[in-house]
Design an enzyme around this catalytic site. Structure first.
Site, short mmCIF file in Angstrom:
data_model
loop_
_atom_site.label_atom_id
_atom_site.label_comp_id
_atom_site.label_asym_id
_atom_site.label_seq_id
_atom_site.Cartn_x
_atom_site.Cartn_y
_atom_site.Cartn_z
N CYS A 121 0.85 -1.17 0.00
CA CYS A 121 0.00 0.00 0.00
C CYS A 121 0.90 1.23 0.00
CB CYS A 121 -0.86 -0.05 1.27
SG CYS A 121 -2.07 1.24 1.35
N ASN B 295 0.27 -8.38 0.11
CA ASN B 295 -0.71 -9.46 0.04
C ASN B 295 -0.34 -10.57 1.02
OD1 ASN B 295 -2.65 -9.30 -2.57
ND2 ASN B 295 -0.72 -8.26 -2.99
#
Lengths: 321, 321
Positions: free
Chosen positions: B251, B260
């Site tokens: 992010c 992830n």
């Protein structure tokens, strides 16, 4: 609607509304690190005290040559009166250490016993049965001194030497030491290989043997499974968890691997699902930053690298899926 | 004895014996990284093919200026015939991208739609309702071309701009796009803030709206909660999970944070609790090492730093608790 509470209720257990976290950073977190000074430990505990934590495993009374980072245990013990509201405990692995701890004024001890022969020999130089006998003597010694004696069972799930630990071995140790008066039992996932199914099974196995002693978990996050194990434990009503700020600690044969379940990650998770911890995330972050500076390295916790969800400030920054 | 299976059964769901993992490393994993070459992507997919994975999200057809790392999508699409046994899909965020994907020969698409207005505007430049209408048109377009169109709902739990996403918003999008023929639905925890209770609730909310389409999860491990969310999802029978080798992805406003859920960590966890994945841990480690070399950085997965429990070689090295 299925909820965590209903899953716990299905399992015949009350889903906890609050848990009791024991901070083990000063002991399990620091024991394999380059030694930090006594003054730094005092600053670290000061920072932890501000988090609201009520229980801290603060040091160990073991061989100073085996664990030089904690060789200042007697000196640190003299400082513990600074924090009268915190319940401190110290780890011991044998009778001599227990006597030294009591002599140093620490009367709340945690006796560590390995459930597997290979680890018992490597960690304490005794067989499991010899360790059980030592544990009984330590419990008697501590109780005679008016103290509290908990038991932590290392390699309760797997042993780095012997492989999977039979639940019966853990049950046998539990029966003997809880029978001898142990005040609390902690099951330790020493090498971070526990899984939710085995957490459920082991808690169910030992709990009937502990009618009065709480059963807690000491989880390592080496394989990113600790939080799933916490969830499984919550579903059967476990409320006692060890954790270390910053995910301190680790395993000498897994360089760079995560260590203990990180306190701040656990608190963020629990508070977010409505389980009260009494700990403050901002103060945990401050304590983590402090110790990160002492160690000269970044921390392993997720929250040392991002904002918690609790109190998350939603910001206008583009994202991708 | 309480088991995971019995908890799932208590919840009225069959605990899965096997799951279907979609590898999203080449798309979600690489989209925010410095671009790697087409040849390196081919080597990466070759390595992934050896893991046994059957589904890969391989690229996206979005604005090359927004995601320069995936600007070679048409060129990569031409190479996909190299791996006839793998089901590739590509992400699209709008009608133009869907047309370009089909023109490039990719007829298995995943349309991403944001469940929150703030993210919809930032990510796709459209309102949620405009995105729903675009989705219907894309599903029609893809089906007319004989293709498959899945839907992934971004910010299904929280939005970085708008805060918590009402489950009703996710349900509304689901009803419209599954009603329009979407072939599969994935709920995405875009910023890694989902918790097990909300996973349970959202899956229970949308599943009745998907009588024929599978409901899967796309989890980020930003706050070390992904595996607990997987466990919660398993308890209600979810069998579709996205993951990225090495925990690639992340992010932009959480530098250094995990991305992830890591495929190898997920596989180690699932296989260890008896849920078959069909993926090979050694080949996953090889694929991770390869991409780590391309990116010139270490990976975020736990298993990139330690041995898996499956096949663990117990070694004679001293440990502490």
């Amino acid at each position: 609607m299925i909820t965590l509470e209903s899953l716990g209720a299905s399992a015949g257990h009350e889903f906890p509304r609050a848990v009791d976290i024991r901070e083990v950073g000063p002991r399990d977190g620091l024991q394999l690190e380059q030694p930090v000074t006594l003054q730094q430990k005092i600053e670290f505990i000061d920072a932890l005290a501000r988090t609201g934590v009520k229980r801290i495993e603060v040091t160990s009374f073991v061989s100073p040559s085996a664990v030089p980072a904690l060789a200042d245990a007697p000196e640190l013990a003299r400082e513990l009166r600074r924090w009268p509201d915190i319940e401190f405990c110290a780890l011991v692995a044998g009778y001599g250490g227990a006597k030294r701890a009591l002599a140093a004024g620490v009367n709340h001890l945690q006796y560590v016993i390995s459930a597997s022969e290979g680890h018992a020999r490597a960690n304490a130089g005794k067989s499991v049965q010899e360790s059980v006998e030592a544990g009984k003597a330590i419990i008697e010694l501590v109780h005679a001194a008016g103290g509290i004696c908990e038991v932590i069972i290392a390699t309760a799930f797997d042993c780095p030497f012997d492989g999977p630990t039979p639940p019966e071995a853990v049950a046998g140790i539990t029966a003997e030491l809880v029978g001898a008066g142990a005040d609390r039992l902690t099951l330790a996932d020493t090498i971070g290989t526990a899984t939710p199914d085995r957490v459920l099974a082991l808690v169910q196995t030992v709990r009937p043997l502990c009618p009065e002693a709480a059963v807690g978990l000491h989880l390592h996050n080496t394989r990113d499974t600790a939080m799933a194990n916490v969830l499984a434990a919550l579903l059967v009503g476990v409320t006692d968890f060890d954790a270390a700020v910053g995910g301190l600690g680790g395993c000498p044969f897994a360089p760079g691997a995560s260590g203990n379940l990180a306190t701040e990650d656990l608190v963020n998770f629990l508070e977010d699902i409505g389980v009260s911890t009494g700990l403050d995330l901002e103060e945990l972050a401050a304590a983590g930053s402090l110790v990160s500076g002492f160690l000269g390295r970044s921390l392993n916790s997720a929250l040392s690298k991002c904002a918690p969800r609790i109190g998350f400030t939603y910001a206008s920054i583009p994202t991708a899926v």
